[in-house]
Design an enzyme around this catalytic site. Structure first.
Site, PDB file in Angstrom:
ATOM      1  N   GLY A   1      10.652 -22.482   7.613  1.00 54.49           N
ATOM      2  CA  GLY A   1       9.328 -22.192   8.174  1.00 54.49           C
ATOM      3  C   GLY A   1       9.216 -20.770   8.707  1.00 54.49           C
TER       4      GLY A   1
ATOM      5  CG  HIS B   1      -1.774  -1.216   1.307  1.00 51.68           C
ATOM      6  ND1 HIS B   1      -2.915  -1.344   0.543  1.00 51.68           N
ATOM      7  CD2 HIS B   1      -1.662  -2.376   2.005  1.00 51.68           C
ATOM      8  CE1 HIS B   1      -3.464  -2.514   0.789  1.00 51.68           C
ATOM      9  NE2 HIS B   1      -2.725  -3.174   1.660  1.00 51.68           N
TER      10      HIS B   1
ATOM     11  CB  THR C   1      13.899  -6.334   3.504  1.00 53.43           C
ATOM     12  OG1 THR C   1      15.272  -6.379   3.914  1.00 53.43           O
ATOM     13  CG2 THR C   1      13.006  -6.640   4.697  1.00 53.43           C
ATOM     14  CE  LYS C   2      19.194  -3.691   1.620  1.00 51.95           C
ATOM     15  NZ  LYS C   2      19.125  -3.531   3.078  1.00 51.95           N
TER      16      LYS C   2
ATOM     17  CB  SER D   1      13.131 -21.193  10.491  1.00 51.64           C
ATOM     18  OG  SER D   1      14.169 -21.166  11.445  1.00 51.64           O
TER      19      SER D   1
ATOM     20  NE  ARG E   1      21.410  -6.641   8.674  1.00 51.55           N
ATOM     21  CZ  ARG E   1      20.860  -5.538   8.145  1.00 51.55           C
ATOM     22  NH1 ARG E   1      20.805  -5.394   6.832  1.00 51.55           N
ATOM     23  NH2 ARG E   1      20.374  -4.586   8.903  1.00 51.55           N
TER      24      ARG E   1
END
Ligand code: ACO
Length: 186
Positions: free
Chosen positions: A141, A114, A164-165, A159, A179
């Site tokens: 998981g 959004h 995000t990258k 898990s 990371r």
């Protein structure tokens, strides 16, 4: 003028409560409702239903119910794909898997965002960005894969990771945000 579906498929801002898109989500929900309640003994029916739900699927692709997605037709499963229970795929944009991909229980893959600006978000517009996952990737998981992410061949996602990258081939990543833990090249 473009329809809301065309805008969605083009990665532009679109309105999900548009009647055509709402009807498609309802159709997907009805199929998923049946898929998620079918007996484990009815393997053939289960496989047929999965073929109706997703866009394309390779040989021996399997998803253990319960499974949830928004449209289904934007999902492309490679051969020998396996997703464990409680998988969620928000497929406003394509989600594409290579062959031999495994997902642990409770993996969530999101393609939809959004707007960050409050006034734009209040209009209820949203937009999709594709997620692409290479061959032989293992996602542990509870991991969450954010919109627009590309995970290259042979990568492992620990898990609980929040990815995000983009993830390079044959690397292990983990944590929130995910990371690099180590390279997996032999
Ligand atoms: C279809 C199916 O998949 S069903 C099976 C579902 N199973 C799972 O989801 C299990 C997923 N497994 C994991 O997450 C494991 O921890 C693995 C695969 C990442 C372990 O890989 P290994 O190479 O053995 O890692 P190892 O245990 O040596 O840990 C290496 C480092 O990563 C860290 N680490 C391990 N797991 C995680 C994790 N989930 N999140 C964050 N960091 C982690 C360790 O703490 C360690 O850190 P340190 O070097 O600072 O001490």
């Amino acid at each position: 003028m473009k329809s809301e579906k065309e805008k969605m498929l083009n990665g532009e801002l679109f309105l999900p409560h548009d009647p055509e898109l709402a009807a498609e989500r309802m159709q997907a929900k009805l199929l998923l409702e049946e898929y998620n309640s079918i007996s484990v003994r009815e393997k053939e029916r289960s496989n047929q239903l999965l073929q109706e739900i997703v866009g394309t699927m390779g040989e021996e692709a399997r998803i253990s119910p319960p499974f949830w997605c928004d449209y289904g037709y934007n999902i492309h499963l490679g051969a020998q794909f396996f997703a464990n229970v409680n998988c969620v795929m928000l497929d406003e944009a394509p989600i594409t898997f290579g062959d031999g991909v495994m997902l642990g229980p409770g993996v969530h893959i999101y393609t939809v965002n959004h707007p960050m600006e409050e006034a734009a978000r209040a209009t209820l517009h949203e937009y999709g960005s594709p997620v692409t996952i290479g061959h032989n990737v293992w996602i542990g998981g509870g991991a969450i894969i954010n919109p627009g992410i590309r995970i290259e061949d042979g990568a492992v996602i620990a898990s609980g990771a929040v990815v995000t990258k983009d993830v390079s081939a044959r690397t292990l990543v983990g944590g929130n945000p995910a990371r690099l833990i180590r390279h997996l090249d032999h």
